[in-house]
Design a protein around this motif. Structure first.
Motif, mmCIF file in Angstrom:
data_model
loop_
_atom_site.group_PDB
_atom_site.id
_atom_site.type_symbol
_atom_site.label_atom_id
_atom_site.label_comp_id
_atom_site.label_asym_id
_atom_site.label_seq_id
_atom_site.Cartn_x
_atom_site.Cartn_y
_atom_site.Cartn_z
ATOM 1 N N UNK A 139 119.578 20.582 21.732
ATOM 2 C CA UNK A 139 119.374 21.433 20.832
ATOM 3 C C UNK A 139 118.251 20.860 20.825
ATOM 4 N N UNK A 140 117.132 19.438 19.700
ATOM 5 C CA UNK A 140 116.013 19.651 19.064
ATOM 6 C C UNK A 140 115.284 20.438 19.736
ATOM 7 N N UNK A 141 114.845 19.989 21.329
ATOM 8 C CA UNK A 141 113.636 20.517 21.495
ATOM 9 C C UNK A 141 113.910 21.969 21.868
ATOM 10 N N UNK A 142 114.850 22.476 22.090
ATOM 11 C CA UNK A 142 115.038 24.117 21.703
ATOM 12 C C UNK A 142 114.322 24.318 20.298
ATOM 13 N N UNK A 143 115.323 23.812 19.392
ATOM 14 C CA UNK A 143 114.270 23.901 18.344
ATOM 15 C C UNK A 143 113.001 24.204 17.862
ATOM 16 N N UNK A 144 112.558 22.858 18.714
ATOM 17 C CA UNK A 144 111.511 22.557 18.312
ATOM 18 C C UNK A 144 110.202 23.982 19.301
ATOM 19 N N UNK A 145 110.877 24.401 20.719
ATOM 20 C CA UNK A 145 110.091 25.049 21.048
ATOM 21 C C UNK A 145 110.411 26.301 21.337
ATOM 22 N N UNK A 146 110.783 26.926 20.179
ATOM 23 C CA UNK A 146 111.391 27.608 19.950
ATOM 24 C C UNK A 146 111.103 28.298 18.319
ATOM 25 N N UNK A 147 110.746 27.021 18.086
ATOM 26 C CA UNK A 147 110.201 27.209 16.412
ATOM 27 C C UNK A 147 111.317 27.705 15.811
ATOM 28 N N UNK A 148 112.158 27.457 15.821
ATOM 29 C CA UNK A 148 113.424 27.158 14.880
ATOM 30 C C UNK A 148 113.608 25.922 14.048
ATOM 31 N N UNK A 149 114.832 25.506 13.858
ATOM 32 C CA UNK A 149 115.130 24.587 13.235
ATOM 33 C C UNK A 149 115.686 23.462 13.825
ATOM 34 N N UNK A 150 115.197 22.274 13.183
ATOM 35 C CA UNK A 150 116.070 20.967 13.965
ATOM 36 C C UNK A 150 117.457 20.458 13.129
ATOM 37 N N UNK A 151 118.199 20.813 13.527
ATOM 38 C CA UNK A 151 119.437 19.747 12.792
ATOM 39 C C UNK A 151 120.857 19.152 13.666
ATOM 40 N N UNK A 152 121.112 18.282 13.752
ATOM 41 C CA UNK A 152 120.397 17.311 12.769
ATOM 42 C C UNK A 152 119.044 16.569 13.111
ATOM 43 N N UNK A 153 118.683 15.567 12.561
ATOM 44 C CA UNK A 153 117.009 15.010 12.588
ATOM 45 C C UNK A 153 117.705 14.202 13.095
ATOM 46 N N UNK A 154 118.649 13.482 13.178
ATOM 47 C CA UNK A 154 119.557 11.540 13.173
ATOM 48 C C UNK A 154 120.841 11.607 13.951
ATOM 49 N N UNK A 155 121.106 11.176 14.822
ATOM 50 C CA UNK A 155 122.375 11.171 15.123
ATOM 51 C C UNK A 155 122.380 10.132 15.112
ATOM 52 N N UNK A 156 122.768 8.656 14.416
ATOM 53 C CA UNK A 156 123.391 7.131 15.042
ATOM 54 C C UNK A 156 123.492 7.522 17.307
ATOM 55 N N UNK A 157 122.985 6.406 17.648
ATOM 56 C CA UNK A 157 122.438 5.668 18.844
ATOM 57 C C UNK A 157 123.986 4.853 19.594
ATOM 58 N N UNK A 158 124.714 5.336 20.464
ATOM 59 C CA UNK A 158 125.361 3.990 20.861
ATOM 60 C C UNK A 158 124.789 3.722 21.966
ATOM 61 N N UNK A 159 125.152 2.344 22.161
ATOM 62 C CA UNK A 159 123.960 1.889 23.118
ATOM 63 C C UNK A 159 124.124 0.323 22.905
ATOM 64 N N UNK A 160 123.171 -0.016 23.694
ATOM 65 C CA UNK A 160 122.823 -1.971 24.102
ATOM 66 C C UNK A 160 121.990 -2.272 22.903
ATOM 67 N N UNK A 161 121.701 -3.473 21.768
ATOM 68 C CA UNK A 161 121.487 -3.401 20.897
ATOM 69 C C UNK A 161 119.857 -3.421 21.048
ATOM 70 N N UNK A 162 118.643 -3.206 20.947
ATOM 71 C CA UNK A 162 117.023 -4.183 20.540
ATOM 72 C C UNK A 162 117.138 -5.018 20.455
ATOM 73 N N UNK A 163 116.883 -6.686 21.262
ATOM 74 C CA UNK A 163 117.304 -7.783 19.848
ATOM 75 C C UNK A 163 115.172 -7.583 20.156
ATOM 76 N N UNK A 164 115.178 -7.962 18.509
ATOM 77 C CA UNK A 164 113.773 -7.878 17.872
ATOM 78 C C UNK A 164 113.482 -9.770 17.418
#
Length: 147
Positions: free
Chosen positions: A122-147
């Motif tokens: 949806x964000x790619x489509x919004x950007x390519x079609x110059x429409x709004x990108x919503x939401x800007x962030x959705x909490x991802x689920x996955x394996x934590x990156x150890x820092x």
């Protein structure tokens, strides 16, 4: 091909089950948008061997470049937290969307039958079609990156 290009970074960990399962979703997006957007897979950290990266690329038939990020430079620059996590950047390098690829994963080890909201697409489509990108962030689920 435009010189300044949209980019999608996907953070992967070869041992992370969700990273493995999302390779197909990303492959489909790459197939659909790869002519307009540069896709880059990123392996954070230095634990894995080069062989593991090659196996991951071969096993999941990844057609876009995979980078190693042993010093977590990209992780820190983009503030990535888990694998898989996606980042959509405009040509200036501004993050337009980041987080979950879609709503398929509910929590680690638990997924829906299929995704109903494709956040990254949806964000790619919004950007390519110059429409709004919503939401800007959705909490991802996955394996934590150890820092």
């Amino acid at each position: 091909m435009a010189h300044a290009q949209l980019k999608v970074y996907i953070f992967y960990a070869p041992e992370c089950p969700l990273s493995q399962k999302y390779t197909l979703t990303i492959a489909n997006l790459y197939h659909k948008y790869g002519s307009k957007i540069e896709f880059i897979g990123v392996f954070p950290g230095a634990e894995e061997s080069a062989g593991q990266y090659e196996n991951f690329k071969t096993k999941y038939k990844i057609k876009y470049p995979l980078l190693k990020d042993p010093k977590l430079t990209l992780v820190k620059a983009l503030k990535a937290t888990v694998t898989p996590e996606a980042f959509l950047l405009d040509p200036s390098g501004k993050i337009i969307y980041h987080g979950a690829i879609d709503d398929w994963a509910i929590k680690l080890g638990k997924t829906k039958q299929q995704a109903t909201v494709n956040y990254l697409e949806n964000a790619i489509e919004g950007l390519l079609n110059h429409t709004s990108v919503e939401p800007h962030y959705v909490k991802p689920i996955g394996c934590y990156i150890e820092q």
